[in-house]
Design a protein around this motif. Structure first.
Motif, PDB file in Angstrom:
ATOM      1  N   ASP A  52      -6.580   2.791   0.262  1.00  0.00           N
ATOM      2  CA  ASP A  52      -6.699   1.412   0.736  1.00  0.00           C
ATOM      3  C   ASP A  52      -7.686   0.597  -0.097  1.00  0.00           C
ATOM      4  OD1 ASP A  52      -6.135  -0.701   2.766  1.00  0.00           O
ATOM      5  OD2 ASP A  52      -8.265  -0.429   3.207  1.00  0.00           O
ATOM      6  N   LEU A  75       0.830  -1.204   0.000  1.00  0.00           N
ATOM      7  CA  LEU A  75       0.000   0.000   0.000  1.00  0.00           C
ATOM      8  C   LEU A  75       0.866   1.254   0.000  1.00  0.00           C
ATOM      9  CD1 LEU A  75      -2.708   1.405   0.079  1.00  0.00           C
ATOM     10  CD2 LEU A  75      -2.851   0.923   2.537  1.00  0.00           C
ATOM     11  N   ALA A 102      -2.558   6.152   3.327  1.00  0.00           N
ATOM     12  CA  ALA A 102      -3.163   4.816   3.333  1.00  0.00           C
ATOM     13  C   ALA A 102      -4.690   4.849   3.310  1.00  0.00           C
ATOM     14  CB  ALA A 102      -2.648   4.018   4.526  1.00  0.00           C
TER      15      ALA A 102
END
Length: 344
Positions: free
Chosen positions: A292, A142, A288
């Protein structure tokens, strides 16, 4: 008499002045014991550590003069996957696997309900080992995806340079670049890692220990995008050989983690103005949440079907954590470094 279980821990023994030395900087300690059946949970869960992530940034958490540094005699903290063995939290049942940030490097931990608010429930996927959810299918992957989506701004014909390109983050970055048919230059610290880069389709893969970095960049550049995992002189060389309007994404600076006082400084910052270079600092925690869902939708399936490749450097048992710490700092690992504690 209650039965107790050893709760092995990875503890900080001494603050390092250079590389973290196994047995001197950090140690594996077995002095703590728990009664797993009776230890109070106080509304939380008792969980067993199954897989532990060993990341380069951990070196920055054991600097005694740094805010938030781990204290001597205490366990390090980081990313890991745990299995719930007792629960007083309705949302988490015995047998659940959770991906947790900020967990102690110890075999058993009690987590409060609040501590679990950001934990992710992992669903079994037979196509990927559980450990990959700490690497290419987890925070490491990620990091690469979010940084690429947010800052790369690539266009057709761009040349991309990635340092530590065979590493856990770098190897996914080069694959994202090749997915867009870009020319990719990748540096690595061994011939074995260079071979892996060629398997990923890197156009110019070289061992920076045996090949002159500046010669490669001068010949193969100019560089339109530099993904920096190293800092120091490598960043300097990239700036020297950057194109006008180039983007530089700062993901890490491992060249300075262990020898900050003697590491090479960046001398070519004037190139930022003369070449109108855009410099971006990548924060995983800031980006993130934004990426995500897209990451899980687009990248994880490609890992599962083999479109995207990854390597893992696996060690077994928490007693291997001190050595793993050193390996990720001096390049002794190949691929994402994980400690496997259980086959569960």
């Amino acid at each position: 008499m209650p039965s107790t279980t050893v709760n092995g821990r990875h503890l900080l023994k001494n603050y390092p002045s250079g590389y973290p030395i196994p047995g001197t900087t950090t140690i594996y300690d077995t002095s703590e014991r728990l009664d797993l059946d009776t230890v109070p949970l106080n509304g939380g869960v008792l969980a067993k550590l199954v897989v532990l992530s060993i990341d380069p940034y951990l070196r920055n958490t054991i600097k005694g003069n740094a805010p938030g540094s781990v204290q001597l005699g205490q366990p390090l903290t980081g990313f890991g996957i745990v299995k719930v063995i007792r629960s007083e939290v309705p949302a988490h049942s015995t047998g659940d696997y959770l991906s947790v940030n900020g967990l102690y490097h110890q075999e058993y931990s009690i987590f409060t309900k609040d501590q679990l608010s950001s934990a992710e429930l992992l669903k079994a996927d037979n196509r990927l080992p559980l450990s990959v959810h700490l690497g290419a299918a987890g925070p490491t992957g990620l990091t690469a995806f979010a940084g690429w989506k947010e800052f790369a701004k690539v266009k057709k014909g761009d040349t991309v340079f990635v340092s530590t390109a065979a590493g856990a983050v770098g190897s996914l970055v080069v694959q994202l670049a090749k997915l867009e048919s870009l020319k990719v230059i990748g540096s690595a610290g061994s011939d074995e890692k260079v071979k892996f880069l060629k398997e990923l389709g890197v156009d110019v893969a070289f061992n920076y220990k045996t090949t002159d970095l500046r010669d490669v960049l001068k010949k193969e550049g100019p560089i339109d995008l530099y993904w920096d995992n190293v800092g120091g002189d490598t960043l300097d060389a990239a700036l020297e050989n950057a194109s006008t309007g180039a983007r530089v994404i700062i993901c890490g600076s491992i060249s300075s983690y262990n020898h900050a006082a003697t590491s090479a400084g960046v001398k070519n910052l004037l190139h930022l103005t003369s070449k109108e270079i855009n410099l971006y600092g990548l924060s995983y925690f800031a980006l993130a949440p934004k990426y995500d869902a897209e990451f899980k939708k687009t990248v994880i399936p490609k890992l599962a079907d083999g479109t995207f490749k990854y390597l893992e450097d696996r060690k077994f048992g928490l007693d291997q954590a001190p050595q793993a710490m050193l390996d990720v700092q001096n390049g002794g690992n190949t691929g994402k470094s994980v400690i496997i504690l259980s086959d569960d």
